[in-house]
Design a protein around this motif. Structure first.
Motif, PDB file in Angstrom:
ATOM      1  N   ALA A  76      -3.237   6.496   6.116  1.00 24.87           N
ATOM      2  CA  ALA A  76      -2.326   6.674   4.996  1.00 24.87           C
ATOM      3  C   ALA A  76      -1.140   7.571   5.340  1.00 24.87           C
ATOM      4  CB  ALA A  76      -3.082   7.253   3.795  1.00 24.87           C
ATOM      5  N   PHE A  77      -1.369   8.598   6.180  1.00 30.13           N
ATOM      6  CA  PHE A  77      -0.315   9.586   6.454  1.00 30.13           C
ATOM      7  C   PHE A  77       0.313   9.428   7.839  1.00 30.13           C
ATOM      8  CE2 PHE A  77      -2.400  11.445   2.855  1.00 30.13           C
ATOM      9  CZ  PHE A  77      -1.385  12.087   2.171  1.00 30.13           C
TER      10      PHE A  77
ATOM     11  N   GLY B  81     -13.383   6.734  -0.789  1.00 27.73           N
ATOM     12  CA  GLY B  81     -12.653   7.477   0.230  1.00 27.73           C
ATOM     13  C   GLY B  81     -11.228   6.974   0.376  1.00 27.73           C
ATOM     14  N   GLN B  82     -11.057   5.653   0.330  1.00 24.21           N
ATOM     15  CA  GLN B  82      -9.717   5.074   0.375  1.00 24.21           C
ATOM     16  C   GLN B  82      -8.897   5.490  -0.840  1.00 24.21           C
ATOM     17  OE1 GLN B  82     -11.513   0.903   1.281  1.00 24.21           O
ATOM     18  NE2 GLN B  82      -9.402   0.791   1.939  1.00 24.21           N
ATOM     19  N   LEU B  83      -9.534   5.470  -2.006  1.00 24.16           N
ATOM     20  CA  LEU B  83      -8.831   5.806  -3.240  1.00 24.16           C
ATOM     21  C   LEU B  83      -8.361   7.261  -3.245  1.00 24.16           C
ATOM     22  CD1 LEU B  83     -11.082   3.992  -5.878  1.00 24.16           C
ATOM     23  CD2 LEU B  83      -8.723   3.423  -5.282  1.00 24.16           C
ATOM     24  N   ILE B  84      -9.218   8.163  -2.767  1.00 25.60           N
ATOM     25  CA  ILE B  84      -8.836   9.576  -2.755  1.00 25.60           C
ATOM     26  C   ILE B  84      -7.680   9.809  -1.781  1.00 25.60           C
ATOM     27  CG2 ILE B  84      -9.611  11.906  -2.178  1.00 25.60           C
ATOM     28  CD1 ILE B  84     -12.360  11.140  -3.199  1.00 25.60           C
TER      29      ILE B  84
ATOM     30  N   ILE C  25      -4.181  11.228  -3.135  1.00 23.18           N
ATOM     31  CA  ILE C  25      -3.561  12.457  -2.636  1.00 23.18           C
ATOM     32  C   ILE C  25      -2.157  12.171  -2.117  1.00 23.18           C
ATOM     33  CG2 ILE C  25      -3.671  14.173  -0.768  1.00 23.18           C
ATOM     34  CD1 ILE C  25      -6.649  14.345  -1.219  1.00 23.18           C
ATOM     35  N   GLN C  26      -2.002  11.035  -1.461  1.00 25.29           N
ATOM     36  CA  GLN C  26      -0.673  10.669  -0.971  1.00 25.29           C
ATOM     37  C   GLN C  26       0.297  10.486  -2.134  1.00 25.29           C
ATOM     38  OE1 GLN C  26      -0.109   6.789   0.968  1.00 25.29           O
ATOM     39  NE2 GLN C  26       1.033   7.848   2.567  1.00 25.29           N
TER      40      GLN C  26
ATOM     41  N   PRO D 109      -3.727  16.770   3.689  1.00 26.02           N
ATOM     42  CA  PRO D 109      -4.921  15.938   3.476  1.00 26.02           C
ATOM     43  C   PRO D 109      -6.020  16.182   4.514  1.00 26.02           C
ATOM     44  CG  PRO D 109      -3.085  14.621   4.320  1.00 26.02           C
ATOM     45  CD  PRO D 109      -2.521  15.939   3.898  1.00 26.02           C
ATOM     46  N   PHE D 110      -5.656  16.587   5.717  1.00 28.65           N
ATOM     47  CA  PHE D 110      -6.674  16.855   6.738  1.00 28.65           C
ATOM     48  C   PHE D 110      -7.368  18.194   6.493  1.00 28.65           C
ATOM     49  CE2 PHE D 110      -3.596  13.955   8.725  1.00 28.65           C
ATOM     50  CZ  PHE D 110      -4.453  12.910   9.029  1.00 28.65           C
TER      51      PHE D 110
END
Length: 428
Positions: free
Chosen positions: A34-35, A163-166, A170-171, A192-193
């Protein structure tokens, strides 16, 4: 399974501890994807954005290659010294990988060591998430009572999708409410990390106090546990896991991780529309898993697998073809939900079906290793194959490729026995 020694409260604790750990593992895994667009220039000096993203994607792919190693390593640990210990080690390793990414200096600061450290962190995450599936699937299946195994094990995919949704949530929060794009590129991508490492500590605490399964403790003296030699004594079960997984994992990665790009590149929706559609559809998809899991406890696993196989074979090409030419965001959402409902016939119960194929002394390794190999080959390459076929103007061939793989799995489903009726878990 000797369920008299496991109380209801212990089962609930098992679902929470096993599922939250799984959620954290998959959050950390998807946060990288995602990031990547924000941190790629911090690790690779090339001024070309495509080159930066390609290098970052290459390290993402290496993580996929490590998943079979993780499936073997943690599967063996789980079969030899316990499910609880393996799950604890797995989430600890993921936490360390996330923290390493968060703290790694940029290329400008330490040079070539920056991408090397990123690679090491991703290798650790690949090992961790590769081991997580088989161990958590085994643990949740063994902790369930006979009448609710499908329901219990369905939470593995609830948290996998969660996990994908969170990561996506967050993004969206950082993009829309907290930071500018420049801040995200300079330092915000580390957030996020750090969150992932913190969540891993919570999951580690929950898992450290879990109850070990009776199935493992009843076979504690077996010296053959968790070895490849012992696994090869069950070739039919191993091949069944491969066949079960092949079509399902390809469809899963197509309609989840790749779909957001498909909506932008092929359907030509905006990034904001695509993100929202992906988020809402995945949320509903997660909520469907326990419903399908409970259904399998009533009617058996095979009808759900057959349903996915038949509908997936018949509907994949029409669904993706229609999706590629529509212009309405609502129509796109509707078509994706049809696909995800069909897919739930596989995702909701694939964990328990695989666990029911193997005796306890080889169960975690038997579930984890062939699954991880199949996912690495078919799930991990789904996006690359789709984009390559689109590049050469033959995108529709990807739809037929998915169809062929689901048809192959359908043949496996049709030939196998219903594991609810022949479960090896009943022999523990």
């Amino acid at each position: 399974m000797n369920t008299t020694q496991i109380t209801t409260s212990q089962r609930i604790k098992a679902i929470i501890g096993g599922s939250i750990g799984n959620l954290v593992e998959w959050y950390d895994w998807y946060a990288y994807a995602a990031f990547a667009i924000y941190f790629s220039n911090s690790f690779f000096p090339d001024s070309d954005l495509n080159a930066q993203l390609l290098n970052t994607a290459g390290i993402f792919a290496v993580g996929f290659l490590m998943r079979p190693v993780g499936g073997w390593m943690f599967g063996s640990i789980a079969d030899k010294i316990g499910r609880k210990r393996a799950m604890t080690l797995s989430v600890l390793l993921m936490s360390f990988g996330s923290l390493l990414i968060a703290l790694t200096p940029t290329y400008e600061t330490i040079g070539i060591l920056a991408p090397v450290m990123l690679l090491i962190a991703r290798l650790l995450q690949g090992l961790s998430v590769g081991g997580e599936y088989g161990v958590s699937a085994t643990y949740l299946s063994e902790m369930a009572d006979e009448k609710r195994r499908g329901f219990y094990s369905s939470f593995q995919y609830v948290t996998l999708i969660g996990g994908q949704l969170i990561a996506l949530g967050i993004q969206l929060i950082l993009q829309k409410l907290v930071l500018t794009e420049t801040q995200l590129e300079n330092w915000g991508w580390r957030i996020p990390f750090v969150v992932g490492a913190f969540l891993s500590v919570i999951a580690l605490y929950l898992r450290s106090s879990l109850h070990e399964t009776e199935a493992f403790k009843n076979k504690a003296s077996n010296e053959k546990k968790g070895t490849i030699k012992e696994l090869l004594k069950h070739p039919k079960a191993v091949l069944t896991v491969v066949g079960l997984t092949l079509g399902g994992t390809l469809a899963f990665y197509t309609y989840t991780t790749y779909m957001q790009k498909f909506l932008v590149n092929t359907v030509h929706l905006s990034k904001e529309q695509s993100t929202l559609i992906s988020f809402v559809s995945l949320f509903i998809f997660a909520c469907l898993q326990p419903i399908f899991g409970m259904l399998s406890d009533k009617i058996g696993r095979k009808p759900l697998l057959i349903g996915f196989g038949i509908l997936g074979t018949i509907c994949t090409v029409p669904l993706l073809t229609m999706l590629s030419v529509i212009t309405s965001a609502w129509a796109a959402f509707f078509l994706i939900m049809i696909a995800l409902i069909i897919l739930s016939g596989y995702t909701s119960i694939n964990a328990v079906v695989k666990a029911e194929l193997f005796p306890s002394e080889i169960r975690a390794l038997g579930v984890g290793l062939p699954y991880a190999l199949t996912v690495a080959i078919f799930g991990g390459t789904a996006e690359y194959i789709a984009l390559w076929l689109k590049k050469i103007n033959m995108e529709s061939l990807f739809y037929w490729y998915i169809t062929a793989c689901i048809l192959f799995s359908l043949i496996v489903y049709a030939r196998m026995k219903d594991t609810k009726k022949t479960s090896e878990l009943d022999k523990d």
